[in-house]
Structure formats: structure tokens, C-alpha cells
Design an enzyme around this catalytic site. Structure first.
Site, PDB file in Angstrom:
ATOM      1  CG  PHE A  27     105.644  62.355  83.307  1.00 34.24           C
ATOM      2  CD1 PHE A  27     104.468  62.367  84.025  1.00 34.24           C
ATOM      3  CD2 PHE A  27     106.834  62.648  84.216  1.00 34.24           C
ATOM      4  CE1 PHE A  27     104.455  62.600  85.362  1.00 34.24           C
ATOM      5  CE2 PHE A  27     107.015  62.948  85.219  1.00 34.24           C
ATOM      6  CZ  PHE A  27     105.760  62.924  86.035  1.00 34.24           C
ATOM      7  CG  HIS A  37     104.174  66.092  83.112  1.00 35.20           C
ATOM      8  ND1 HIS A  37     104.853  67.115  82.799  1.00 35.20           N
ATOM      9  CD2 HIS A  37     105.363  65.676  84.038  1.00 35.20           C
ATOM     10  CE1 HIS A  37     106.032  67.372  83.124  1.00 35.20           C
ATOM     11  NE2 HIS A  37     106.309  66.433  83.959  1.00 35.20           N
ATOM     12  CD  GLU A  48     115.243  60.587  81.580  1.00 35.35           C
ATOM     13  OE1 GLU A  48     114.251  61.184  82.164  1.00 35.35           O
ATOM     14  OE2 GLU A  48     115.388  60.620  80.488  1.00 35.35           O
ATOM     15  CD  GLU A  84     113.650  61.264  77.964  1.00 36.91           C
ATOM     16  OE1 GLU A  84     114.441  61.831  77.247  1.00 36.91           O
ATOM     17  OE2 GLU A  84     113.458  61.458  78.929  1.00 36.91           O
ATOM     18  CB  ILE A 143     106.905  58.132  75.355  1.00 33.88           C
ATOM     19  CG1 ILE A 143     107.390  56.795  75.457  1.00 33.88           C
ATOM     20  CG2 ILE A 143     105.738  58.419  74.180  1.00 33.88           C
ATOM     21  CD1 ILE A 143     106.143  55.731  75.795  1.00 33.88           C
ATOM     22  CG  LEU A 182     117.145  64.286  81.147  1.00 31.16           C
ATOM     23  CD1 LEU A 182     117.003  65.379  82.043  1.00 31.16           C
ATOM     24  CD2 LEU A 182     116.075  64.214  80.080  1.00 31.16           C
ATOM     25  N   PRO A 221     110.649  60.296  71.604  1.00 30.14           N
ATOM     26  CG  PRO A 221     112.169  61.797  72.492  1.00 30.14           C
ATOM     27  CD  PRO A 221     110.770  61.192  72.795  1.00 30.14           C
TER      28      PRO A 221
HETATM   29  C1  LIG Z   1     112.377  65.118  77.770  1.00 24.94           C
HETATM   30  C2  LIG Z   1     112.321  64.955  79.283  1.00 24.94           C
HETATM   31  N1  LIG Z   1     112.435  63.818  79.832  1.00 24.94           N
HETATM   32  C3  LIG Z   1     112.131  63.842  81.259  1.00 24.94           C
HETATM   33  C4  LIG Z   1     111.504  65.053  81.920  1.00 24.94           C
HETATM   34  C5  LIG Z   1     111.386  64.968  83.622  1.00 24.94           C
HETATM   35  N2  LIG Z   1     112.188  65.941  83.959  1.00 24.94           N
HETATM   36  C6  LIG Z   1     111.734  67.265  84.299  1.00 24.94           C
HETATM   37  S1  LIG Z   1     113.118  67.850  84.736  1.00 24.94           S
HETATM   38  C7  LIG Z   1     114.147  66.705  84.722  1.00 24.94           C
HETATM   39  C8  LIG Z   1     115.425  67.059  85.236  1.00 24.94           C
HETATM   40  C9  LIG Z   1     116.175  68.027  84.116  1.00 24.94           C
HETATM   41  O1  LIG Z   1     117.606  68.144  84.613  1.00 24.94           O
HETATM   42  P1  LIG Z   1     118.360  69.439  84.129  1.00 24.94           P
HETATM   43  O2  LIG Z   1     118.281  69.544  82.744  1.00 24.94           O
HETATM   44  O3  LIG Z   1     119.589  69.475  85.080  1.00 24.94           O
HETATM   45  O4  LIG Z   1     117.356  70.809  84.526  1.00 24.94           O
HETATM   46  P2  LIG Z   1     117.210  71.193  86.051  1.00 24.94           P
HETATM   47  O5  LIG Z   1     115.714  70.535  86.302  1.00 24.94           O
HETATM   48  O6  LIG Z   1     118.252  70.589  86.973  1.00 24.94           O
HETATM   49  O7  LIG Z   1     116.997  72.722  86.033  1.00 24.94           O
HETATM   50  C10 LIG Z   1     113.403  65.623  84.189  1.00 24.94           C
HETATM   51  C11 LIG Z   1     114.141  64.358  84.126  1.00 24.94           C
HETATM   52  C12 LIG Z   1     111.170  66.017  80.957  1.00 24.94           C
HETATM   53  N3  LIG Z   1     110.621  66.937  81.620  1.00 24.94           N
HETATM   54  N4  LIG Z   1     111.798  66.163  79.840  1.00 24.94           N
END
Ligand SMILES: Cc1ncc(C[n+]2csc(CCOP(=O)(O)OP(=O)(O)O)c2C)c(N)n1
Ligand SMILES: Cc1ncc(C[n+]2csc(CCOP(=O)(O)OP(=O)(O)O)c2C)c(N)n1
Ligand SMILES: [Mg+2]
Ligand SMILES: [Mg+2]
Lengths: 354, 339, 339, 354
Positions: free
Chosen positions: C96, C142, C42, C73, C100, C71, C102
Site C-alpha cells: 500500500f 492505506h 510481500e 520495505e 512506501i 517484511l 522507506p
Molecule cells: C510497513 C508495512 N508493510 C506492510 C503492511 C501490510 N501488512 C499488514 S500486517 C502485515 C503482516 C504483519 O505480520 P506480523 O508482523 O507477523 O504481524 P501479524 O499480522 O502476524 O500480527 C502486512 C504485510 C503494513 N501494515 N505495514
């Protein structure tokens, strides 16, 4: 208020329950030799299934999942594939594996509890059966990505059941296949049951084919007891994938005529009446009726074919039962390309201890 | 939802039960006592569970409280968190431990920390049940023992019964516990033996090791299905006049190290037996405590008789993977050489 | 696909790099050497990864080989299995470690056993990278350190670099390794220090502990970010004339116990330091080996200075959770009281 | 060939970008006080966001995710909810949490790195923010199941982003909500980006609303910068759920005007031109234009409202900055209802070590 997207799910049937061709049939549906070849694979698969169950009942095989009633899906899908394509089967795709070149002996060795059964001599790149439901769908996307990155005109074919469509990883795999337009065909072998859980309790979706709508690609439904429709739909999906058209999900409507596995007792959760009804739609009789009516398939040919299949199964069984056992240290020897020191010690301990 | 005591339909009293029957009885008892107890899982309804642990419960308590879920393990890990936060006591079943991994995200990131991350505002009194371990010649992926993964997660309790009576008492305690409990059932023992179980709703403690055999020469520590091999080894040793003390850990987390230390203080020798792969198995934690607080009691190296660091083999070689009484006895002989 | 050596665009030679830059250099080097190496994750593309570990790589190697995934995992765990089986060497990133979990289903049930379950017909040369650990005041979820979960899984290698040079050499080795490797990067160290790194493609061994400081009085064993606290503790001790030997485990699985035993044979005392929760942490495995093969060398209890058995707190209390040089020194003082 | 299922996705907009009501509007859309109240929540949310970012920049707050530009989704959804409903927010729903009764001080305490911020004094059953993307969707299904089992006319409302729709657990949660007809409303707060990954790279699905088709229930799309449409669509979905009609997925089309979080630099992956264009559609100005044109909203009222919001934010900030730190042993005290002996020892060690 405006409408921003519309979708429809098509259903295809070419060979009806009465054995008559409906609508327009593809050329192979008129080719007697082809139909007989498909028929033979289905009969062989059913004979193999019966033998495997018998071996389990007599303690000579482990738990086994029969595919009785689902032969048209297995054979139709695998027969449409090119040799260089890669099959990722679940645990109920014996027929498809046979068509791909896995031997009955190898299948028995695996279900008999010996990993060597997954070291296929034939289709070296086909995946072994996948026991954790749906977990092979992401692999199929990975295999398809490999083909796409190498510009190879090959397709990954992933078969899973109706229950598997409830798994998040199957959805994640379909979603990435859609957005990356990967050359993969997903087959949902919908036999109406996930052990004791009926299709209706699995999802409120009217069809499983529409699961593809969430992933942005085509989902379609076929009569899974009609080998002509299954093979044709698969061929079309493979062709589309090969030409860069991306993935397809095919829901094949069939029925699990047997227990879930040899340790299951389906009478606990479904009534014989339903099973009896479904026997009237099963794929082998359907094709036999057609062969008889349209191609003069007769008693003599039928008996010869049955006998030949039985002999093949016997031979494979014999080969399986006389397979030399694998030495215990084999459990170590393929853990890593090179065995770490600690495992070398443990391997020695295992041998010392005998 | 107010906890309401429903008058018992079960003919209470003693019966000779198998472990899986004891699990079923404990579930029934808990559901009668407390209508917030509900069951979730694959094939737990009409089918009664692939091992029959929920046999007859849907007929007795209805499909609302005994729910077949779609085939989705991450969901089976996550649904209970929402239910528990709203005052229910969900008991979820994963059909085999080999399919349990998708729940880890929910267990680590939510179930085990909901109380802490809300400073007690919400909590997660859920139980996750799963049959674990080998020895029944099940198919690939059906025979894993991954208890160590859960025992490392702060906020959980991890319980593994070794007998019908313990299964009954520990499962009741797990369901009544206000925090999340991972309850792993040794499927190899499900029908292997019968034991008198008093079905009157009394629970066993979730922070205690059980001494199942007294001895002064060596301490054998084990849990779950491996108790059988361990006790067989103790028998063999007794034949040669070696008296082994056998401890059933039962609750891995929180670990009752006091009982283990007390025994080792007496014997000076300890062998830990588990089915899971050696490296990083929960035996390591016990041995580590012995290397710490227990060091001064040790007269011999602590040995771990465990599964090899290999994948659990398919059924043909399964027997060669599992710790045997012979391997345990051999280990004991080695540690007895130290004086 | 045939491995093809592409002539190097990188100006080889030595540079002072941070750990995250060293990771980026190793990835670039591996991608140049071998076109079957492809990156998945990602935000690893145009964004260059949230920590910039893949900075500039999409520009250099193209979007085919540096792929932003949806997105998902579980997918990031499973896609590489299919790719690797077909001859690629995927390097997947989990953003982070708290996200992990999943992947565990894919790693345990497939990646770690594909070679074994096909008796060598198919294999899975994949690398799963993830930043782990606390100390940078990141948001909830995190800052976890769950290396022990992976170190328990047969069929894997688990590697944790502690410095830029080690990150470079170990990551190259991980990518070239024919089996699946979990590569955990101490994000707290990502930019904390610079070190001379010779970017000429030479790898470090994946089965070796590194002695980073010599001493005869006590052995301090650690890995990843905790090396810093451990070395600081060693400094403080040196001030009082206590010479601590400091070992960087680097590769947890397979564990190089020989090097640790050799040191303890000399010092008789061992403290293991890790950030993960104490119970069931990988320190337990090392202590367990010491209680076994190492027992006769021990003059004092093995102590583990680790994270508490609590959820990693949010940033206000993070510092109180992580092992400090003071806690390490205090442990050393305790074990020095044994003669 | 036959068609076995058809679907369509509707899109709703009531208050256009020019601030004019289009088509027929619900009664509340003509109620000045109601519109002003909604406007005030949006303005307050944006003021809070700005302050939180400022606090982070000056080292007095941890990493923070601004919701600038997405206020209409937050406020429209939460305002439609009944107090007894339960909100399961992601990490970008500050406005929704405020409407629900979480205080700005509590939000700052949480984002400042103190778990006590999730011990809301107000909505005791609302869930804390969910950082692991999408993992709260199964909780929402569980909460909804609890309501259904108790025959309570309550609804779980789960908000997640566009990226979250790629997660398997979100799909699994929607699928079970569909098949069990659970009282839950899923809101996909589609701000077009998942950190650096644009919506188009997330899925090939033309709309995110159609993800619901795979789960067998209604998915619809609304203009997420139109608070009237968001509130109305949510109210309809809540009403349907309360009456036993099962779940709905609402895709709200909006835009993330700011960086992903305070540690992100969006200029690395998207151009200002796009952002500039999106500023023209943002929800607060849209409603202000409407209030001015249709309800005589004037400079005086505007300035008074801005000042009042600023004061509220200042007060909350002051309360946050003067909050007594939590003692370190607090990290132990809520791990279990009753602390096990081993943790009692560790807790003592922690205190001893200070
Ligand atoms: C399971 C997971 N993977 C990765 C992350 C890191 N991360 C935080 S927000 C985000 C993007 C989320 O996108 P979206 O669902 O569109 O929500 P937005 O941030 O746009 O409100 C990522 C990859 C996380 N918090 N949780
Ligand atoms: C992840 C996972 N969960 C549970 C099981 C146990 N199990 C084996 S087959 C099966 C049902 C599968 O149903 P379906 O996908 O329809 O395939 P079918 O068996 O009908 O061919 C279950 C629950 C499993 N093998 N994997
Ligand atoms: Mg099925
Ligand atoms: Mg987004």
C-alpha cells in the site's frame, strides 16, 4: 526452562603484531611473492591516500576519506575475490578498488568531483563508492540474487564500516541474504570510529560479527591489521558462498589512523595517545617485519618498491590533473537512456545561458 | 515534565554572528529556557556537529540532553516521536539532507499526524533540523534540496532561514511550536556572512514571508541560500533602473500567500527562484496560487528559475546546476517585455 | 543474461478485464517475453498479492521469479537496484502506498541516479508498483496519494493508469523502459469497472497525456482514480450544455504539457483534479506551467480541486476528503463566470 | 583461533498444553483469583474479537484483525505492566489494550473508522494502534528515553509480530535501546504468519529472540499459549528494566488461528490441517483445563463468566453503534494546535460545499 539455541563468535589472527605467524597459516602465507604482492598493494594504497590528501589540501581535489591504517582489510578482501565477483565498496575502500582494477586516475577523477570517475574501464560491474552509509547493502543482496538466479558461481562482496551496522537497511539486507542463502560476503571494516562516535557508542553488542546471528548466518571476527587473516577469512567465506553455503559477515578489527575525512579534525574527539598506541599495530609495518624476518626482505627491495609506488601515484596524478573537463551538458546526458523532451529543452537552456 | 526557566548563562545582547552560530545560540537559548528541549543526532556531542551547530552544547547541557545517536536515520526520525509524545521537545539533526529520506516514513506516518490521529490526546512538538543545498563543493549526496517533499505533507511546518537573524528567530519559534517542524538550514550560508543577532530569546513568526527589498517592477520570490543570488540579481537590475521587490518565503508551510499576492498585485510580474529541481519544486505551488487567486494581477508569465531536472552534479558542474544571478536577470528581462 | 522470447502460454486476444486483472496480464506477458523480469514483494507469491495482482504467477513462473520478500520495505526498494544493475528487470510491489516511504532513500539516492552517477556504465531498469489512493474504506495509512513526492525526483518516470487498458499498456511500457519507473495503481478502480483489453503485448507511450473526452468550454485535467469523478462532472456539465474536455495525464513524469496546453489554448480554462493534498500536489506543477508558458491562453484562474491539506481521514470521513463531482462542477461554474 | 563471545537462548513454559504446571511456578500461578481474572480477560477478548468480525461482516465495522489464539500474549503482557507504564501496541493487541483500560467501545469506534477511538479516556499516554508494521518500535525507544531522562521507574512495552522483526526500524530501535540501556520491553507476538508469509520465510534465524543478540541485550523465548510463562517473563523483564537493567526482547510463540484480517482468506496459503493441530494448543482451553483440574473451576462458573462477557460485549457494541457521528470539519480541527489560515479557508470550503 530449556535452551533452544547457542552461538559463538570466533576470532582469527594468523600474523601477530610482532610479525610472527601464529597457529597454522594457509599456504599463501608462506609464499614470498604473494606476500610481497600484497605488501606492494598496501604500500601503493597508502601512497595514493597521502597524495589524495595533499591534493585536497591544495584545492585540487574535493573532500577525501583516507583509509590509512585500514589497508589490510581493503587489500586482503579484494585480493581474495575472483575477477567475476562484484565489489560494493563504501567510500573508504580505495585499496580494494585498486586491486579490483579501478585506476588511481579514475578514483581521483571521482573524488575530484567528476562523475566519469565512476565509469570504471576495469571492473565494469563493480559498484561505485557508496556515500549514504550502508545503503549499498541491499544492492549487494540484489547482486547476489542475480548470481543465484543465473546459477553463476559469483559472489557479491559488500564492505561497510562499524557505524553502518547500526543502519536498518544493512540489517534488512543481511536478513534477506540469510533467509535466501545468497552468495554475498559482508565485511564490516571496523575502524572503531564513525566520525566522532566510538564503536562502543554505536551498539551494546560485544562484537559486530554477532549482528549476523540476528540474520541466521555465520558472523566471525578477524584481526583487521593482519592481512593474512583477512584474506584467509574472506577466501573461506567466498568459497562457502560459491558452493551455495550462503552469506558470511566478517568483522575486521582495525583502526582509522587519520581524520574521518579531509574536513574532519579528529583531535576534537579522540586523544593522540590512543592513536599513537594504534600506530604500533598498523598492518603495513607488521607485514614488513614479517617479510624481513621470514623472507629476507631488505632495504634495497623496500626502497625500490616505495619509489615504484611513488612513481605510479605521480603518473596517475598527472593524468588526473590533465583530464579534459566534462562539458556542462553532461549532467543531462545520462539522466535517462533517452532524454525526455522537457530535459532536451532544459539542456538547451543550459547551453544557451553560457 | 514541568517547563522550568533556568537563569540564562548566555550573555544576552547583540553580536555579529554567522548563520551556524545563530543556530547554536538559538539551541542554547531554547535549552536554557526549557529543560524538555533535548538534542539528538550524529556527531552532535563532543564533535559539536559536523558544521559546529551544536558546538559546546554537550559541555554546557550534558550528554543526557545532547545525545549522539547510533548511525540510523530512521531512528532519528522516530525517537523524537516517542519523546515528544511524553512531553519532551526533541530537536533532531540529520547530518545532510541527502541522508534525510529514511525519516520520511516516521514524519509522514507518525510525527505529522500523531495529534490528528489521537484527536489531540498526544502531540508531537519536535523539530527536525538538516543542512540542505549545494554550493560548498561537498561530496556526492550532500547537496540536495528536497524541501518540496516535506511541504506536501499535511501536519508539518517547513521553515528555511536565509540569514543569521532569521535562523535564530525562526529556530526558536520552531522549537516552541507545539507541532512538528522541518527546519532546513542553507549550509552554503552557514559561514558566508555575519549579521547582528539579538540573542534575547525573541522568536520570529512561522507564518510570514519577509519583504527584503522593495520594488515596483517585478516580484522575486525565493528562500534559503538562493536569497543571495536573488538579491544580487535585484542589484544588477537596479543598475538598469529596474526595481525588483524581493520576498523571502522563510516559512514554506504554512505559506503566507497574502504577502506574495500583495506584491504581485503591485508588480504584475513574478519570478520564483529555488535550487531544487524545477519539476514539482515548491516554486510550483507558489506559481499555481498565482495562476489561481493571483491570475488577474499577472501581466506576464510566472517564471521559475530553479535547479535543472537532473541529479545535483558533483562539484565540477555544481555551479552550472545552481540558479545564477544571470539566469534570474535573464528571466526578469523576459517578463519585462510584457506590458 | 540474454533476453529470450518464450512462446506465449497466454491465450492472446481481447477480454473484458478489471484493472487489477489487466495488471496481472501485463506482468504475465512481460515475464513470458523476457526471463529477466522478476517480481518481488510481500505476499505476491502463493497469496497472489493482497489485491491479487500477481494471482497465479508463482504457479506459472515459479518461486524464483515471483518472490515473497521479508517484511522490509527499504529492502524492497534496494534489492531491485542490485538486480537491475546486473541485467534483470525487477518489478517490486509495495503493498500500500502508505508503506512506501522507506523506499525513498533507495529511489532518490540510488535507483534514480545509478545511470547518471556511473555515466551510463550501470543502469536501473526497475519498476516499483504500489496501489494508491482512497475510496475503498481501507484502514488507517492505506489510502495515501503521494505521487508528487516521486514526480519531483530527477531520473524517474511516474505513471498512474486510470483504466484496465491503460494499466495493461502502461505497465508493459514501464517494465520495458530502460530506466526506473514508479507505477501507481488506483486501488479504488481495481475492480470497479471492466474494459476490453487486447492482451497481445502492445504497450502505450510513457510520455503522453490522453484526451478522454472532447470539449471546448473548459479543460479538466486529472489522473488515476479521479478520472471517474472528473468524467462524472463532465457529464453533469454536459447536461447544462457545458462541454468539458477531459485529459488523463497518465504519465506525470515526464509530463506531456503540450497536450494540456493545446487543450487550454482552445478552452482558456483549466481545472486540475487530484486526490492528494492540495499544497505541493502534482496539480501545482501543471498549474505552474499554465502560469508560465500557458498564461496567455488563460481567461480564468486555474483551479485545483484536490484533497484537503489534512491527513486522509479514517473511513467515516473519507468521502468528505475526496474530491467529488460536485466540487469539480462548482469549480467549473466559477471559472465559467470569466469571459 | 579463539572464541570471543557466546550466547544462548532460553525457552520457558510453565503451564503445559495438558493444563499441568511444569517445573517451578511463580506464586500468582497458584492464586485462583488471579488465574480466574486472567482467564476472564482472555475469554472477554475472544468474545470481543468474534463480535468485531461479525460487525465487519455485516458492514458495521471496517477491516478488522482478529487476535484469536493469541490472547495469552496480549493478556499476559498487559497484566504484568504497571498502570504508569506505556503500551505501544500493533494492530492485533486488543486484549492488551482492554487490560490497559481502553474500552471496547473505543476500540470499535477506531476500527469503525473514527479517529476518536484513539482518544482513550483511560490510559492517556498509551499509544494508539500502529498500522505501519514495526514503525512504533522507535517510538518505544523514545518513550523509554523520556522515562530514563526523568528518572521515572516506568517502562515502555512495545508489541509487534514475527514479520515486524524483518523491519530495519525495529532493529534500529532495539539497537539504540541496547546501547542506551533503555527501560523498554519488546514483545514479538510470533503467530507464525505475516499474512501469507510463514515465519520460516521471514528469516533464517532459528529463533526471533536472538534478534536481540545483534543489539547486545537479552532475548528469550516463551510458550505464547502459556499465559503463566508470558506473564512471568514479562514481569521479569519489566522488573529488570525498572531497576536500570535495560531492554529485553521476548519472543512469544503462538499461532494466528484466524485469517490475517477480515479481508484475508488464509485458505489460499495454509492448510486447515495445520490450523486444526494448533487449535489443540490454544491458550484459553489450556488455562480452563488447569482451572478445572487444580482449582475446581466448574460448569456453573464457566457459564456465568461467558454470559457476563457476552453482556459486556453487547453493551459496548450498543454504545458503539449509537455513537454520534463526528462532524466532517473534525478532520481539520486536530491537524495543528492552532489551525493555519490556509486550513481555516479549506475548512470553510468543506462546510460550504455540503
Ligand atoms: C510497513 C508495512 N508493510 C506492510 C503492511 C501490510 N501488512 C499488514 S500486517 C502485515 C503482516 C504483519 O505480520 P506480523 O508482523 O507477523 O504481524 P501479524 O499480522 O502476524 O500480527 C502486512 C504485510 C503494513 N501494515 N505495514
Ligand atoms: C546515511 C548516512 N548518514 C550519515 C552520513 C555522514 N557520514 C559519513 S561517514 C559517517 C560515519 C561512518 O562510519 P562508519 O560506518 O564506521 O564508516 P567509516 O567512516 O568509519 O569508514 C557519517 C555519519 C552518511 N554519509 N550517510
Ligand atoms: Mg568506522
Ligand atoms: Mg505474525
Amino acid at each position: 526452562m530449556s535452551t533452544v539455541a547457542t552461538f559463538e563468535i570466533r576470532h582469527d589472527r594468523i600474523l601477530g603484531p610482532d610479525g610472527k605467524l601464529e597457529g597454522e597459516a594457509p599456504p599463501f602465507a608462506r609464499d614470498r611473492d604473494k606476500l610481497v604482492a600484497l605488501y606492494r598493494w598496501m604500500v601503493l594504497t597508502r601512497a595514493f591516500d597521502a597524495k589524495a590528501v595533499a591534493l585536497q589540501r591544495t584545492g585540487r581535489l574535493g573532500t577525501f576519506a583516507s583509509s590509512i591504517g585500514q589497508e589490510a582489510v581493503n587489500i586482503g578482501v579484494a585480493d581474495a575475490m575472483a575477477p567475476e565477483d562484484v565489489l560494493l565498496p563504501s567510500f573508504r575502500e580505495h585499496g580494494a578498488q585498486l586491486v579490483r582494477g579501478v585506476t588511481m586516475r579514475e578514483l581521483l577523477v571521482y573524488w575530484g568531483g567528476d562523475e566519469r570517475g565512476s565509469d570504471f574501464a576495469g571492473p565494469r560491474e563493480d559498484f561505485p563508492v557508496c556515500i549514504p552509509v550502508g545503503t549499498h547493502a541491499p544492492h549487494a543482496a540484489g547482486v547476489a540474487l542475480a548470481f543465484k538466479l543465473r546459477n553463476e558461481a559469483r559472489v557479491a562482496v559488500c564492505i561497510f564500516g562499524d557505524g553502518a551496522t547500526s543502519r536498518g537497511d544493512v540489517y534488512e539486507a543481511m536478513n534477506v541474504a540469510g533467509v535466501w542463502a545468497l552468495p554475498v560476503v559482508f565485511i564490516s571494516n571496523n575502524n572503531q570510529w564513525a566520525i566522532s562516535v566510538p564503536r562502543k557508542a554505536q551498539t551494546a553488542a560485544e562484537t559486530l560479527a554477532q549482528k549476523a546471528i540476528a540474520a541466521g548466518f555465520e558472523g566471525r571476527q578477524v584481526d583487521g591489521n593482519d592481512i593474512v587473516a583477512v584474506r584467509q577469512a574472506t577466501a573461506e567465506a567466498l568459497d562457502k558462498a560459491r558452493r551455495g553455503g550462503g552469506p558470511t559477515l566478517i568483522e575486521a578489527l582495525t583502526y582509522r589512523l587519520g581524520d574521518h575525512t579531509t574536513v574532519d579534525d579528529a583531535s576534537r574527539y579522540r586523544d593522540d595517545e590512543e592513536v599513537g598506541r594504534r600506530w604500533k599495530e598498523e598492518p603495513i609495518a607488521r607485514l614488513r617485519t614479517h617479510l624481513a624476518a621470514a623472507h629476507g626482505w631488505g632495504k634495497a627491495e623496500e626502497e625500490a618498491l616505495i619509489a615504484a609506488c611513488a612513481a605510479e601515484v605521480e603518473e596517475a596524478t598527472e593524468a588526473y590533473l590533465t583530464t579534459e573537463p566534462e562539458p556542462p551538458e553532461a549532467m543531462f546526458d545520462h539522466m535517462y537512456e533517452e532524454l525526455p523532451a522537457e530535459l532536451v529543452r532544459q539542456r538547451a537552456a543550459l547551453l544557451g545561458q553560457e | 515534565m514541568a517547563r522550568r526557566r533556568v537563569k540564562s548563562e548566555t550573555s544576552a545582547g547583540t553580536g555579529e554572528l554567522t548563520l551556524v552560530e545563530a543556530v547554536q545560540r538559538a539551541l542554547a537559548r531554547a535549552m536554557e529556557e526549557d529543560e524538555t528541549v533535548i538534542l539528538l543526532g550524529e556527531d552532535i556531542g563532543v564533535d559539536g556537529g559536523v558544521f559546529r551547530a551544536t558546538d559546546g552544547l554537550i559541555a554546557r547541557f550534558g550528554a543526557d540532553r545532547v545525545r549522539d545517536t547510533p548511525l540510523a536515520e530512521a531512528l532519528i526520525g522516530g525517537l523524537p516521536v516517542g519523546l515528544a509524545a511524553m512531553g519532551f521537545r526533541p530537536v533532531a539533526e540529520i547530518q545532510f539532507m541527502g541522508f534525510i529520506y529514511p525519516v520520511l516514513d516516521q514524519i509522514v506516518n507518525h510525527a505529522a499526524r500523531l495529534r490528528n490521529r489521537t484527536r489531540g490526546r498526544l502531540s508531537c512538538p519536535m523539530v527536525l533540523r538538516a543542512p540542505y543545498g549545494g554550493g560548498i563543493h561537498a561530496p556526492e549526496h550532500h547537496s540536495e534540496s528536497m524541501e518540496a517533499m516535506f511541504a506536501h505533507i499535511p501536519g508539518l511546518r517547513v521553515v528555511i532561514p536565509s540569514s543569521p537573524a532569521k535562523a535564530y528567530g525562526l529556530l526558536l519559534a520552531a522549537i516552541r511550536d507545539p507541532d512538528p517542524v522541518i527546519f532546513l538550514e542553507p549550509k552554503r550560508v552557514y559561514r558566508a556572512t555575519r549579521e547582528a543577532v539579538v540573542d534575547e530569546g525573541s522568536a520570529l513568526p512561522l507564518d510570514r514571508c519577509f519583504t527584503v527589498r522593495d520594488g515596483a517592477d517585478v516580484t522575486l520570490v525565493s528562500w534559503g541560500a538562493m536569497l543571495k543570488e536573488t538579491l544580487e540579481a535585484a542589484e544588477m537590475l537596479a543598475g538598469d533602473g529596474v526595481e525588483a521587490e524581493v520576498l523571502d518565503v522563510a516559512t514554506l508551510k504554512p505559506l503566507d500567500m497574502e504577502t506574495i499576492l500583495e506584491s504581485v498585485r503591485k508588480t504584475g510580474r513574478c519570478i520564483i527562484v529555488h535550487e531544487a529541481p524545477l519539476t514539482g519544486g515548491f516554486g510550483a505551488e507558489i506559481a499555481a496560487r498565482l495562476a489561481g487567486e493571483g491570475l488577474m494581477h499577472l501581466v506576464a508569465p510566472v517564471e521559475r528559475v530553479a535547479g535543472w531536472d537532473t541529479v545535483m552534479p558533483l562539484l565540477r558542474l555544481e555551479g552550472q546546476y545552481m540558479p545564477s544571478p544571470q539566469r534570474i536577470v535573464a528571466a526578469v528581462r523576459r517578463v519585462l517585455e510584457y506590458a
